[in-house]
Design an enzyme around this catalytic site. Structure first.
Site, PDB file in Angstrom:
ATOM      1  N   THR A  18       0.835  -1.206   0.000  1.00 36.95           N
ATOM      2  CA  THR A  18       0.000   0.000   0.000  1.00 36.95           C
ATOM      3  C   THR A  18       0.867   1.253   0.000  1.00 36.95           C
ATOM      4  O   THR A  18       0.571   2.223  -0.710  1.00 36.95           O
ATOM      5  CB  THR A  18      -0.942  -0.003   1.219  1.00 36.95           C
ATOM      6  N   ASP A  19       1.936   1.250   0.772  1.00 35.08           N
ATOM      7  CA  ASP A  19       2.874   2.374   0.760  1.00 35.08           C
ATOM      8  C   ASP A  19       3.477   2.560  -0.631  1.00 35.08           C
ATOM      9  O   ASP A  19       3.580   3.682  -1.134  1.00 35.08           O
ATOM     10  CB  ASP A  19       4.000   2.140   1.769  1.00 35.08           C
ATOM     11  N   ILE A  20       3.908   1.462  -1.238  1.00 35.23           N
ATOM     12  CA  ILE A  20       4.533   1.529  -2.561  1.00 35.23           C
ATOM     13  C   ILE A  20       3.546   2.084  -3.583  1.00 35.23           C
ATOM     14  O   ILE A  20       3.873   2.976  -4.385  1.00 35.23           O
ATOM     15  CB  ILE A  20       5.032   0.138  -2.997  1.00 35.23           C
TER      16      ILE A  20
END
Length: 406
Positions: free
Chosen positions: A178-180
């Site tokens: 999700t961060d990526i």
């Protein structure tokens, strides 16, 4: 010339989503200035082991995690909770094209580093805020982290083995996906805003939320729910809409079969000596195979175990049936295609000699990605930036160090 040559980015973000976006822009040629806390810097500098080793094989003080998202940047240490630090940060923002931050909603207003304050002194500034839940809504003030967003945003309800199987239950993805993804969307938004600024001469605020990104990236599974009204269930490595499309056992391990149409299924059945399955109305079409997957998959598993993974891949590739091995990372970086594409590279570092990196997947024919340095040491460029960009004297810089601003 690099695509983003001449663009300056002030990166106030930490951990992964914001730094990932900043690294994409840096790879494309932007000058990215990473602002870090004096003394400690980005939290991920300490997120090890493993730590990068020096030429003698001794662990350094910088984690491999930090080096995955901060190459091609300059580091300046700056405490903008102090008045003098605020003034320096504002001065840097005034000379920047883009600012990336991932503080809590409203957290930078007290320092004059919020978008309305900076827009007043730099109307061309593109200001990208990355938070867990966005700038509005009932959750706006909450902190958000990748793991919890994978759960809240539905991804973990789709990932893992079914509850009815041994080891069943929700599972997060093996990287902070999700961060990526949020970093990728942030970079896309910034690039779009730069194009828009060419037309209007004005910057804008980009409001990025981890939850928004996670829900958006549910893709076909979200549409499956919206169309059917039924929440998709965990299927392990199987696909909700295509069968067979999952892992299968072989004589020496496992392989992936990714059969996308009826022709490919028939070709597989011919090679597996089970053509009668392709002729069976219960399995002849993809829709029938999806309906009857519980009967079909055990029959296919009984066939795949009689050849090695390498044997299957050779046979199936010759028949244009999509398949592949399940590699660990040692096998990934030893793979001939990964080597041919240059996905492993080494970048120079003043302390460690060189640091291994994973190359950008972007391949631009006219303005290619460039690499000039590994992730910076904490505050490595502080004096240079204060001198060259802000015109401070050696005495002024020394005074700032004395009072702990830098």
């Amino acid at each position: 010339m690099s695509a983003l040559s001449g663009i300056r980015v002030l990166d106030l973000s930490r951990i992964l989503a914001g730094p990932w976006a900043g690294q994409i822009l840096a790879d494309l040629g932007a000058e990215v200035i990473k602002v870090e806390r004096p003394g400690s810097g980005d939290d991920t500098r300490g997120w090890g082991p493993p730590f990068v080793k020096d030429p003698d094989g001794v662990d350094g003080q910088e984690a491999a995690y930090y080096h995955c998202a901060n190459r091609n940047k300059q580091s300046i240490t700056l405490d903008f909770t102090q008045k003098e630090g605020q003034q320096l940060a504002i001065a840097l923002a005034k000379q920047s094209d883009v600012l990336i931050e991932n503080f809590k909603v409203g957290g930078l207003a007290a320092y004059g580093l919020d978008y309305p304050s900076l827009k007043a002194i730099n109307p061309k500034l593109i200001y990208c805020s990355i938070t867990g839940f966005g700038q509005n809504g009932p959750y706006a003030k909450r902190a958000g982290y990748d793991f919890m967003i994978q759960g809240m945003g539905g991804l973990m309800s789709l990932t893992g083995h079914p509850d009815t199987e041994e080891g069943g239950g929700p599972m997060k993805v093996g990287v902070a996906l999700t961060d990526i993804q949020c970093g990728l969307y942030s970079a896309i938004g910034i690039l779009a805003a730069l194009v828009q600024r060419e037309k209007t001469g004005e910057g804008q605020h980009i409001d990025m939320a981890l939850l928004d990104v996670q829900v958006a990236c549910l893709a076909n599974q979200a549409m499956n729910y919206l169309v059917s009204g039924q929440s998709p269930k965990r299927l392990g490595n199987a696909h909700p809409n295509i069968v067979p499309y999952q892992d299968f056992p072989t004589a020496d391990g496992n392989m992936i079969l990714a059969i996308g149409n009826d022709r490919q299924f028939r070709a597989f059945c011919e090679l597996a000596d089970c053509i009668h399955l392709a002729d069976n109305p219960d399995f002849a079409t993809n829709a029938a195979r999806v309906k009857n997957r519980s009967e079909l998959i055990p029959l296919l598993r009984q066939r795949t175990v009689f050849k090695t993974t390498a044997n299957w891949i050779t046979l199936l590739e010759a028949a244009s049936v999509p398949c592949g091995p399940i590699n660990n990372l040692q096998q990934v970086f030893a793979n001939e295609q990964v080597k041919a594409r240059g996905l492993h590279l080494d970048l120079p570092h003043p302390t460690f000699g060189s640091v291994p990196q994973v190359a950008s997947p972007l391949r631009l024919s006219k303005s290619p990605v460039s690499y000039h340095s590994a992730a910076p040491q904490l505050g490595e460029h502080t004096e240079h930036l204060l001198t060259e960009l802000l015109g401070l004297s050696s005495a002024e810089i020394a005074q700032l160090r004395t009072i702990g601003v830098i």
